[in-house]
Design an enzyme around this catalytic site. Structure first.
Site, PDB file in Angstrom:
ATOM      1  N   CYS A   1      43.394  38.011  49.499  1.00  0.00           N
ATOM      2  CA  CYS A   1      43.717  36.524  49.977  1.00  0.00           C
ATOM      3  C   CYS A   1      44.795  36.428  51.783  1.00  0.00           C
ATOM      4  O   CYS A   1      45.313  37.216  51.334  1.00  0.00           O
ATOM      5  CB  CYS A   1      44.785  35.516  49.083  1.00  0.00           C
ATOM      6  SG  CYS A   1      44.468  35.275  47.761  1.00  0.00           S
TER       7      CYS A   1
ATOM      8  N   ARG B   1      40.370  42.686  52.240  1.00  0.00           N
ATOM      9  CA  ARG B   1      41.217  42.447  51.019  1.00  0.00           C
ATOM     10  C   ARG B   1      40.440  42.086  50.087  1.00  0.00           C
ATOM     11  O   ARG B   1      41.035  41.885  49.819  1.00  0.00           O
ATOM     12  CB  ARG B   1      41.774  41.438  52.187  1.00  0.00           C
ATOM     13  CG  ARG B   1      42.711  42.226  53.475  1.00  0.00           C
ATOM     14  CD  ARG B   1      43.659  40.568  54.272  1.00  0.00           C
ATOM     15  NE  ARG B   1      44.496  40.355  53.096  1.00  0.00           N
ATOM     16  CZ  ARG B   1      45.975  40.705  53.083  1.00  0.00           C
ATOM     17  NH1 ARG B   1      46.257  41.195  54.014  1.00  0.00           N
ATOM     18  NH2 ARG B   1      47.447  39.783  52.840  1.00  0.00           N
TER      19      ARG B   1
ATOM     20  N   TRP C   1      41.207  34.712  47.413  1.00  0.00           N
ATOM     21  CA  TRP C   1      40.928  35.512  46.205  1.00  0.00           C
ATOM     22  C   TRP C   1      41.145  35.315  44.360  1.00  0.00           C
ATOM     23  O   TRP C   1      42.665  35.103  44.056  1.00  0.00           O
ATOM     24  CB  TRP C   1      41.605  37.075  45.805  1.00  0.00           C
ATOM     25  CG  TRP C   1      41.083  37.961  45.463  1.00  0.00           C
ATOM     26  CD1 TRP C   1      39.862  38.766  45.063  1.00  0.00           C
ATOM     27  CD2 TRP C   1      41.416  38.773  43.602  1.00  0.00           C
ATOM     28  NE1 TRP C   1      39.793  39.643  43.545  1.00  0.00           N
ATOM     29  CE2 TRP C   1      41.041  39.635  42.911  1.00  0.00           C
ATOM     30  CE3 TRP C   1      42.425  38.174  43.441  1.00  0.00           C
ATOM     31  CZ2 TRP C   1      41.332  40.581  42.079  1.00  0.00           C
ATOM     32  CZ3 TRP C   1      43.890  38.784  42.109  1.00  0.00           C
ATOM     33  CH2 TRP C   1      42.454  39.987  41.425  1.00  0.00           C
TER      34      TRP C   1
ATOM     35  N   GLY D   1      49.490  35.050  46.629  1.00  0.00           N
ATOM     36  CA  GLY D   1      50.110  35.180  46.133  1.00  0.00           C
ATOM     37  C   GLY D   1      50.089  34.398  44.561  1.00  0.00           C
ATOM     38  O   GLY D   1      49.539  33.113  44.447  1.00  0.00           O
TER      39      GLY D   1
ATOM     40  N   GLU E   1      40.167  59.859  39.359  1.00  0.00           N
ATOM     41  CA  GLU E   1      39.682  59.107  40.507  1.00  0.00           C
ATOM     42  C   GLU E   1      38.679  58.502  41.020  1.00  0.00           C
ATOM     43  O   GLU E   1      38.271  57.966  41.054  1.00  0.00           O
ATOM     44  CB  GLU E   1      40.848  59.543  41.665  1.00  0.00           C
ATOM     45  CG  GLU E   1      40.285  59.325  43.164  1.00  0.00           C
ATOM     46  CD  GLU E   1      40.619  58.321  43.435  1.00  0.00           C
ATOM     47  OE1 GLU E   1      39.596  57.568  44.289  1.00  0.00           O
ATOM     48  OE2 GLU E   1      40.697  57.297  42.394  1.00  0.00           O
TER      49      GLU E   1
ATOM     50  N   LYS F   1      36.053  55.716  40.966  1.00  0.00           N
ATOM     51  CA  LYS F   1      35.597  55.204  41.955  1.00  0.00           C
ATOM     52  C   LYS F   1      33.676  54.749  41.673  1.00  0.00           C
ATOM     53  O   LYS F   1      33.077  53.676  41.596  1.00  0.00           O
ATOM     54  CB  LYS F   1      35.086  56.282  42.970  1.00  0.00           C
ATOM     55  CG  LYS F   1      36.472  56.408  44.069  1.00  0.00           C
ATOM     56  CD  LYS F   1      36.339  55.346  45.280  1.00  0.00           C
ATOM     57  CE  LYS F   1      37.705  55.594  45.717  1.00  0.00           C
ATOM     58  NZ  LYS F   1      38.908  55.204  45.030  1.00  0.00           N
TER      59      LYS F   1
ATOM     60  N   HIS G   1      40.289  65.498  21.426  1.00  0.00           N
ATOM     61  CA  HIS G   1      40.794  65.059  21.031  1.00  0.00           C
ATOM     62  C   HIS G   1      39.894  62.996  20.558  1.00  0.00           C
ATOM     63  O   HIS G   1      40.571  62.947  20.612  1.00  0.00           O
ATOM     64  CB  HIS G   1      41.776  65.188  20.741  1.00  0.00           C
ATOM     65  CG  HIS G   1      42.613  66.278  20.941  1.00  0.00           C
ATOM     66  ND1 HIS G   1      43.159  67.085  19.570  1.00  0.00           N
ATOM     67  CD2 HIS G   1      43.101  67.599  21.683  1.00  0.00           C
ATOM     68  CE1 HIS G   1      43.327  68.344  19.830  1.00  0.00           C
ATOM     69  NE2 HIS G   1      43.446  68.796  20.936  1.00  0.00           N
TER      70      HIS G   1
ATOM     71  N   LYS H   1      41.510  44.263  48.481  1.00  0.00           N
ATOM     72  CA  LYS H   1      41.684  45.367  48.920  1.00  0.00           C
ATOM     73  C   LYS H   1      43.196  45.581  49.156  1.00  0.00           C
ATOM     74  O   LYS H   1      44.126  46.747  48.600  1.00  0.00           O
ATOM     75  CB  LYS H   1      41.001  45.715  50.604  1.00  0.00           C
ATOM     76  CG  LYS H   1      41.951  46.841  51.062  1.00  0.00           C
ATOM     77  CD  LYS H   1      41.104  47.827  51.388  1.00  0.00           C
ATOM     78  CE  LYS H   1      41.444  49.319  51.570  1.00  0.00           C
ATOM     79  NZ  LYS H   1      41.030  50.137  51.091  1.00  0.00           N
TER      80      LYS H   1
END
Length: 609
Positions: free
Chosen positions: A2, A27, A74, A99, A481, A485, A504, A604
């Site tokens: 946003c 963003r 968003w 928000g 990570e 991705k 496990h 973002k």
């Protein structure tokens, strides 16, 4: 997520707002809109989808007016449709909002009972009707905005324009960031300095509860009790130029290839190449770490995985006990902080809502706070006791790459410095580690040379439904990570696991169709990781071994594919092994034809909890 842009100017506002919104596309968003005053009345243009659709709408149906607000949304409440796109408006006020308004249901019921009619599914629209209600009761716009904001619960940054007020823009902030820009003949509101950079480099940041009344260049800021507030005007370094792809197909590809440079810049800020020592440039950081009984690390997403790598480094180099937790969970488990504790928070944007809330809670409980951020003007940077900047530059791709390796660069320097401050690391060991770190940018260049083979491998991985990533020690977070991705840009289900935990449970998933990425540099855990790899191969799994030349020679005979990474000190290994994880995800996503830079449902800068 946003983005907000507001202008009170002397020229048509809509074209300038549209260009400013383009700077905020990184963003993440799924709809956009602009509202201006035309002959004193509110006019809007909105569209679902990308800004190009809004641009086409404005070309077909231009929007005049010298005061206006714009927004990239968003979706949180309600689908990404034109009716849910901002700005939302009544006849008297138009609003854009970042928000979440947590008490919107109660407010909506109350306002509906009073006769207000809602046109959207959003939480934002209650702000429109609250302000309208206050205006109907005879309050002027500024007081109507103040009184309406008092009724809102949650995190929000709101900008408003009003019918008949050709020279008025009002902003209110609670939780979500909002900046005020000062021009010679105009005034501005924006999500951050990047949004305002085309117009001005003179910026103030509102604090929680602040209200900004912008009448062109005449700007007044009031605190949450209505008193005039003098917020420092800062000269921001945000570039006024749009960041381009530099000849690459995607921003993500460009940012992956920028890592030798930006990691070098970040390391050079903290490392003295002559003395082979770390210099943090802030003695207070070393002082609190030297006396700390515990370090708490918190972040979200990729930044949290950087923090997990840091946990290994701090405990092994500095013998400092570490707890690491995702920021969205940390404060809700009501952690017991020691009186001499230090809390470290990591964020690319410096505006991550959960991380900011966790930082505030830690400060409230007496912790000294350190922030690692890429945006020095951000809220987290301003509120932390101490700040350690990264030097990644603007990161446009939603999936973080260069910011991650720069965060690792700061963390490893901080851990080495903490080791010296706590007398757990000898000068000779510091010199050796720093020498290795100084070679890291060159090693990243060598790792990037593997791209052609990784691109071919991405074509194969793109056929998979599930991918498993395995690692031990500092490479366990790198496996997490790598999996993140892959799933966030290719939409392939992927999981990262500690290699020893595979038997496990996850071993039940292994078959001849599942690629398994094994991160196994030649370090003290190499043999154990290779044993886990053999368990995968015995069950038909398609192993992709990521290791250095020696590791591949020792263990790579029967693997499906291998990716060679330069040999390096164990401290530098996570930075190097992150590179093939990024390239594999990128080329797999390209092979699948996804939107690499703006993957679906993601943003973002996550400014809501």
């Amino acid at each position: 997520m946003c983005g907000i842009v507001g202008i009170v100017g002397t020229a048509p506002a809509a074209p300038a707002i549209l260009e400013a919104l383009r700077r905020l596309e990184y963003r993440g968003y799924d709809s956009a809109g602009i509202a201006t005053l035309v002959d004193g009345k509110i006019n809007r243009r909105r569209s679902a989808g990308k800004l190009s659709k809004l641009a086409n709408t404005l070309q077909d149906d231009p929007l005049p007016g010298i005061v206006g607000i714009g927004h990239t949304r968003w979706a949180t409440h309600g689908a990404p449709t034109e009716s849910n796109a901002h700005p939302h408006a009544s006849e008297r006020v138009a609003v854009v909002h970042n928000g979440i308004i947590e008490n919107f249901r109660e407010l909506r019921e109350e306002l509906t009972a009073k006769g207000h009619i809602f046109d959207s599914e959003t939480d934002t629209e209650v702000a429109v009707h609250l302000v309208t209600d206050c205006l109907d009761e005879g309050l002027d716009p500024a007081h109507a905005a103040i009184e309406a904001a008092k009724r809102l619960t949650g995190a929000y940054a709101i900008a408003m324009i009003f019918r008949g007020e050709e020279q008025l823009l009002i902003g209110v902030r609670h939780g979500s960031p909002l900046a005020v820009g000062y021009g010679p003949n105009e005034g501005y509101l924006g999500s951050d300095a990047i949004a305002l950079a085309p117009f001005t480099n003179r910026v103030s940041y509102l604090e929680d509860g602040d209200v900004a009344v912008v009448r062109g260049p005449d700007i007044q800021i009031f605190d949450n009790e209505g008193r005039p507030a003098n917020r420092e005007i800062r000269i921001t370094s945000a570039s006024a130029g749009l960041v381009d792809k530099g000849g690459y197909r995607h921003f993500m590809a460009k940012e992956i290839h920028e890592q030798p440079e930006v990691v070098g810049h970040t390391l050079s800020h903290y490392v003295d190449p002559e003395t082979r020592t770390v210099d943090l440039r802030d003695p207070a950081v070393l002082d609190v770490l030297a006396r700390a009984s515990r370090l708490t690390i918190s972040a979200c997403g990729t930044a949290f995985y950087a923090g997990l790598v840091g946990k290994y480094w701090f405990e092994q180099l500095a013998r400092l006990p570490v707890e690491a937790d995702v920021a969205s969970e940390l404060r809700y488990r009501e952690p017991v902080y020691p009186s001499d504790g230090v809390a470290l928070f990591i964020s690319q944007s410096g505006e991550t809502a959960d991380t900011l809330a966790a930082l505030r809670d830690a400060k409230h409980q007496g912790q000294k706070t350190i922030a690692i951020v890429n945006v020095p003007e951000s809220t987290i940077a301003r509120e932390a006791d101490m700040v350690l900047p990264t030097f990644a530059g603007p990161e446009i791709g939603v999936a973080s790459t260069k910011a991650f390796t720069c965060q690792l660069s700061v963390l490893v320097c901080l851990a080495i410095a903490a080791g010296r401050a706590r007398d757990s690391l000898s000068p000779a060991a510091e010199n050796a580690h720093v020498t290795s770190l100084l070679e890291t940018p060159r090693h990243i260049v060598d790792a990037l040379k593997q791209e052609p083979s990784i691109e071919a491998l991405g074509l194969e991985v793109a056929k998979a439904r599930d991918v498993l990533y395995l690692g031990r020690g500092v490479n366990f977070p790198i496996s997490l990570e790598g999996a993140l991705k892959l799933k966030e840009i290719s939409y392939i289900h992927a999981e990262g696991y500690a290699a020893g935990e595979m038997k496990h449970g996850p071993i039940a998933l292994i078959d001849e169709n599942m690629p398994v990425v094994v991160i196994a540099p030649c370090d003290p855990l190499f043999e154990k990781t290779i044993s886990n790899m053999q368990e995968v191969m015995a069950r038909g799994g398609k192993v992709i071994l990521v290791s250095d030349c020696r590791g591949i020679q020792q263990a790579g005979e029967r693997v499906w594919k291998s990716i060679e990474v330069p040999q390096a000190d164990w401290l530098a290994a996570p930075l190097l092994h992150a590179i093939p994880m990024q390239l594999l995800a990128y080329h797999t996503a390209v092979a699948k034809g996804t939107d690499v830079d703006q993957p679906r449902n993601l943003a973002k800068s996550v400014t809501v909890e």
